[in-house]
Design a protein around this motif. Structure first.
Motif, mmCIF file in Angstrom:
data_model
loop_
_atom_site.group_PDB
_atom_site.id
_atom_site.type_symbol
_atom_site.label_atom_id
_atom_site.label_comp_id
_atom_site.label_asym_id
_atom_site.label_seq_id
_atom_site.Cartn_x
_atom_site.Cartn_y
_atom_site.Cartn_z
ATOM 1 N N LYS A 15 0.921 -1.186 0.066
ATOM 2 C CA LYS A 15 -0.130 0.146 -0.064
ATOM 3 C C LYS A 15 0.847 1.201 -0.008
ATOM 4 C CE LYS A 15 -3.882 -2.077 2.515
ATOM 5 N NZ LYS A 15 -4.685 -2.311 3.696
ATOM 6 N N TYR A 17 3.664 1.603 -1.425
ATOM 7 C CA TYR A 17 4.200 2.151 -2.585
ATOM 8 C C TYR A 17 3.125 1.811 -3.721
ATOM 9 C CZ TYR A 17 9.137 2.195 -0.810
ATOM 10 O OH TYR A 17 9.999 2.518 -0.098
ATOM 11 N N GLN A 18 2.186 1.782 -3.250
ATOM 12 C CA GLN A 18 0.988 1.777 -4.587
ATOM 13 C C GLN A 18 1.110 0.600 -5.262
ATOM 14 O OE1 GLN A 18 -0.767 5.794 -5.322
ATOM 15 N NE2 GLN A 18 1.173 6.387 -4.702
ATOM 16 N N SER A 36 8.758 0.494 -8.340
ATOM 17 C CA SER A 36 8.006 1.747 -7.592
ATOM 18 C C SER A 36 9.118 2.300 -6.841
ATOM 19 C CB SER A 36 6.820 1.242 -6.922
ATOM 20 O OG SER A 36 6.179 2.419 -6.288
ATOM 21 N N SER A 48 -1.032 5.709 -13.767
ATOM 22 C CA SER A 48 -2.385 5.148 -13.652
ATOM 23 C C SER A 48 -2.432 4.214 -14.507
ATOM 24 C CB SER A 48 -3.436 6.118 -13.515
ATOM 25 O OG SER A 48 -3.362 6.748 -14.853
ATOM 26 N N ARG A 57 -6.730 3.774 -11.821
ATOM 27 C CA ARG A 57 -6.153 3.457 -10.525
ATOM 28 C C ARG A 57 -4.650 3.738 -10.654
ATOM 29 N NH1 ARG A 57 -4.228 -2.585 -9.256
ATOM 30 N NH2 ARG A 57 -2.984 -2.106 -7.172
ATOM 31 N N CYS A 58 -4.358 4.707 -9.534
ATOM 32 C CA CYS A 58 -2.683 4.997 -9.509
ATOM 33 C C CYS A 58 -2.059 3.648 -9.135
ATOM 34 C CB CYS A 58 -2.623 5.954 -8.247
ATOM 35 S SG CYS A 58 -3.181 7.596 -8.496
ATOM 36 N N GLY A 60 2.244 2.178 -8.730
ATOM 37 C CA GLY A 60 3.444 2.798 -8.537
ATOM 38 C C GLY A 60 4.259 2.229 -9.556
#
Length: 326
Positions: A15, A17-18, A36, A48, A57-58, A60
Motif C-alpha cells: 500500500k 508504494y501503491q 516503484s 495510473s 487506478r494509481c 506505483g
C-alpha cells in the motif's frame, strides 16, 4: 537477498508504494515493488492504470504521462531516442504496445531497450558481449533488430505474427552467417492464452527435427507454447537460407521461478540439435549484467541491476536495515 526465495511482501508495504495487485505472483509482486522504489529514486510521479471503464487506478509501477513522453522509462536519453526511432520505423505488423513501452516500468518491452539498446548503437560493444557468452554462435555482430520477424503471416515461415523481442545478426567464428533470436521475460509467468493453432505449425513441428514428440499437447499450451512457436520460427529462418546457423535464447531473471520451470519443461521436449537446427539456450538477466561487467560496461550493468535485480532493497524495507536474517 539472503533467503532461498523472494519474500511475501506485507500488505502495508504494498500500500505504501501503491503496488497492490491480487493477481501478482510472488516474483511479480517483488518486481513491481522494486520498480516503484526505482521510480521514487528518480523522483518520477506515479502513473495510473485503467482498471475499468469508470476510473483509473494509481499504480506505483507506472509513471505519469508527461514523464513517459520524455522517455523516463529508459535508463538514458540515448536509449529513449532509440526506442522512439524503433517505434516510428518498426517493421510492418510489429506489435509494439506503446502504452507499455513508455509508461509501464514493469514491462519487458522497455527492458529490451534498456538491456540491448546500447549494443545496437555500438556494435563493437555488442560483439564483445555476445562473443564472450556464445563464441560458437557469434564472433561478430553486424546488426540488431527489435520486435523482429522474417515474414509475418508468410507461409514460408510459420504463417502468423510471432516475432522475436530482439534478433542479433552477424557471423560465427567460421565466418558463416549466424543469428541469436531472443525472447525476453521479466515478471511474466508465461501462462498467457495459447495462440490459435494453424496447419503450418503442425507441418513445421513434424519435420523440424527439434522435438522428441512433435505432436505432444504440452507444446501447444502454456507455459511453453510461445517457446515452441518461436523455436519453429528460428528453424524456418534456417530452412529459407537466411542464415547458416542460429540460436534461440530465452532471457529471464534467475528468481522468476515460473520462467525457470517453463524453460526446464520445454527442454524436456527437445532433441539434441543437429546440423541445420537452431540450438536452444537460456541466459539469466543476472548473467547478462555480469557479462556487461566483464566487458567493461560497469555503468550500464549497475543501472540495470538497480532497476531490475536489487531485491535486497525489499528485504531491507520489510525487516529494516538493522535486522539480520536468520
Amino acid at each position: 537477498m539472503h533467503g532461498p526465495r523472494l519474500p511475501i511482501i506485507p500488505s502495508h508495504l504494498l500500500k505504501q508504494y501503491q503496488v497492490e495487485d491480487v493477481g501478482d505472483t510472488r516474483f511479480r509482486a517483488c518486481a513491481r515493488l522494486l520498480q516503484s522504489m526505482w521510480r521514487e529514486d528518480q523522483q518520477l510521479p506515479v502513473g495510473s492504470h485503467q482498471q475499468t471503464n469508470e476510473y483509473d487506478r494509481c499504480l506505483g509501477s507506472r509513471i505519469d504521462r508527461a514523464s513517459g513522453s520524455f522517455g523516463r522509462n529508459f535508463l538514458t536519453t540515448k536509449i529513449a531516442r532509440l526506442a522512439k526511432y524503433e517505434t516510428v520505423y518498426r517493421e510492418p505488423g510489429a506489435m509494439i504496445e506503446e502504452e507499455r513501452l513508455w509508461h509501464n516500468l514493469l514491462s519487458s518491452q522497455p527492458l529490451c531497450f534498456n538491456l540491448f539498446g546500447d549494443m545496437k548503437l555500438d556494435l563493437s560493444m555488442a560483439t564483445r558481449f555476445w562473443s564472450s557468452l556464445f563464441p560458437d554462435h557469434m564472433a561478430k555482430v553486424e546488426a540488431i533488430y527489435f520486435e523482429h520477424s522474417p515474414g509475418r503471416g508468410d507461409e514460408a515461415f510459420i504463417a502468423d505474427h510471432t516475432a522475436f523481442d530482439v534478433l542479433i545478426a552477424g557471423q560465427n567464428r567460421k565466418g558463416q552467417r549466424s543469428f541469436i533470436a531472443i525472447e525476453v521475460k521479466y515478471s511474466e509467468s508465461m501462462n498467457e492464452p495459447a495462440a490459435t493453432m494453424r496447419p503450418r505449425y503442425e507441418s513445421v513441428s513434424a519435420r523440424s527435427g527439434l522435438f522428441k514428440d512433435p505432436e505432444h499437447p504440452a507444446l501447444r499450451s502454456a507455459p511453453i507454447q510461445q517457446l515452441w512457436r518461436e523455436h519453429m520460427l528460428s528453424q524456418t529462418i534456417l530452412d529459407n537460407g537466411l542464415y547458416d546457423g542460429g540460436l534461440f535464447l530465452v532471457v529471464h531473471p534467475a528468481k522468476n521461478e515460473d520462467c525457470s520451470a517453463a524453460v526446464a519443461s520445454y527442454k524436456q521436449h527437445l532433441h539434441e540439435p543437429s546440423s541445420g537446427n537452431p540450438a536452444f539456450a537460456t541466459l539469466t538477466l543476472e548473467e547478462c549484467v555480469q557479462g556487461l561487467r566483464r566487458i567493461g560496461e560497469s555503468e550500464l550493468a549497475d543501472a540495470l541491476f538497480a532497476r531490475y535485480l536489487d531485491f535486497d532493497r525489499i528485504e531491507a524495507a520489510i525487516f529494516g536495515q538493522e535486522v539480520q536474517p536468520m
